[in-house]
Design an enzyme around this catalytic site. Structure first.
Site, PDB file in Angstrom:
ATOM      1  N   SER A 120     -15.724 -12.578   4.171  1.00  0.00           N
ATOM      2  CA  SER A 120     -14.711 -12.986   5.141  1.00  0.00           C
ATOM      3  C   SER A 120     -14.379 -14.470   4.952  1.00  0.00           C
ATOM      4  CB  SER A 120     -15.209 -12.668   6.549  1.00  0.00           C
ATOM      5  OG  SER A 120     -14.160 -12.629   7.476  1.00  0.00           O
ATOM      6  N   ASP A 148     -12.074  -1.283   7.409  1.00  0.00           N
ATOM      7  CA  ASP A 148     -12.034  -2.651   7.917  1.00  0.00           C
ATOM      8  C   ASP A 148     -10.885  -2.829   8.903  1.00  0.00           C
ATOM      9  OD1 ASP A 148     -12.005  -5.437   8.300  1.00  0.00           O
ATOM     10  OD2 ASP A 148     -12.638  -5.831   6.234  1.00  0.00           O
ATOM     11  N   HIS A 189     -15.832  -3.991   8.349  1.00  0.00           N
ATOM     12  CA  HIS A 189     -15.696  -5.359   7.850  1.00  0.00           C
ATOM     13  C   HIS A 189     -16.998  -5.909   7.282  1.00  0.00           C
ATOM     14  CE1 HIS A 189     -13.724  -9.184   7.431  1.00  0.00           C
ATOM     15  NE2 HIS A 189     -14.569  -9.792   8.239  1.00  0.00           N
TER      16      HIS A 189
END
Length: 323
Positions: free
Chosen positions: A101, A235, A263
């Site tokens: 991320s 996700d 995610h």
């Protein structure tokens, strides 16, 4: 086989700021960079397995976890500088850099700024591959976030909300699987210093249109660096379509979409994640930075961006890339 104990959290002071990290195992170094609002513990499901064959270093980024939360530079460039200095203090010259991320954006920036120290680049549900991002992250940039979140994290309401989020995450609904992680991040916002740091981070990488950071204009510089992209098929934070964006920007990158994962694919399917990572490392040679080639690429410049990319669409870059 007896279960290995969790690695001990260590601290080192760099530029006057205390930074937390764990270090485990021996062998080639793998640097694990966590996402927004998380800390090194997001990697707990994979550190034990990975440390059997590699030296694993998993820091808490500045403003996160047990690291200091000063008024400081929270840009991806600032984080990349901090990781270079941390590795230097720890006596590490080069590493395979894995970023999740926000950590993916930091990993990309690290590879761009310090290609001579980056053996491979692994992006996990990474930022920087398209503008779309969860509305919840955009909300952090809005005026009044500090004050509103201060009220929303008062003890009674915080307990009810985090409990509800964790219960929802266990319902088996794919779209809700990440709410357990959201609960942990929400709980951390009870600390005013954490809220302030996270707001600085988000404002550096997101505006009202979405993500600001991008690898699109510099992808051509990664031609000699092996790259792997790992994404959860479900996700809800950063769309899995961004994995395809990565494939277009870096045609020789290895793309892995993990079914039944959100995610946090490294938490949803840790054994599969470690297999993918180990196989990628085993089947690729570490990047060797060539200054002359780097200079040539800079002089040639990036390929012409197609007109459709002007409207925010990821460009299809017909150049050799990380592989």
């Amino acid at each position: 086989m007896p279960r290995r104990a969790a690695p001990h959290l260590q601290h080192v002071t760099v530029h006057g700021h205390r930074r937390a990290y764990v270090r485990a195992g021996s062998g080639p170094v793998v640097l694990l960079l966590h996402g927004l609002g998380c800390d090194h513990t997001t990697w707990d499901p994979v550190i034990g397995q990975l440390s059997r064959t590699h030296t694993v270093i998993a820091p808490d980024l500045l403003g996160h976890g047990s690291s200091d939360k000063p008024r400081a530079d929270y840009s991806v460039g600032g984080y990349a500088n901090g990781m270079r200095d941390l590795l230097t203090v720890l006596g590490v010259d080069t590493a395979t850099v894995v970023g999740h991320s926000l950590g993916g954006g930091v990993a990309m920036q690290f590879a761009y700024q310090y290609p001579e120290r980056t053996e491979r680049l692994v992006l996990v549900a990474s930022g920087g591959l398209g503008p779309e991002v969860s509305p919840a992250i955009r909300a952090v940039t809005t005026p009044g976030f500090q004050e509103v979140m201060g009220l929303l994290t008062l003890p009674g309401l915080r307990h009810v909300t985090t409990t509800a989020l964790r219960v929802l995450s266990r319902t088996g609904v794919p779209e809700l699987r990440d709410l357990g992680e959201v609960a942990a991040i929400y709980d951390s916002f009870k600390d005013p210093q954490t809220r302030a740091a996270i707001r600085h981070v988000v404002r550096a990488v997101v505006d009202w249109k979405g993500q600001v950071i991008t690898m699109a204009d510099r992808a051509y510089l990664t031609e000699a660096m092996p790259m792997c992209v790992i994404w959860g098929a479900d996700d809800q934070v950063i769309p899995v379509a961004h994995a395809q964006n990565a494939g277009e920007l870096a045609p020789t990158a290895r793309i892995e979409v993990v079914p039944n994962a959100g995610h946090f694919p490294h938490k949803d399917h840790p054994e599969r994640f470690v297999r993918i990572l180990r196989d990628f490392i085993r089947t690729t040679e570490p990047s060797r930075h060539d200054r002359e080639r780097w200079r040539e690429l800079l002089e040639e410049g990036a390929p012409v961006v197609p007109a459709e990319a002007e409207a925010g669409e990821p460009p299809v870059t017909p150049v050799p890339a990380a592989g």
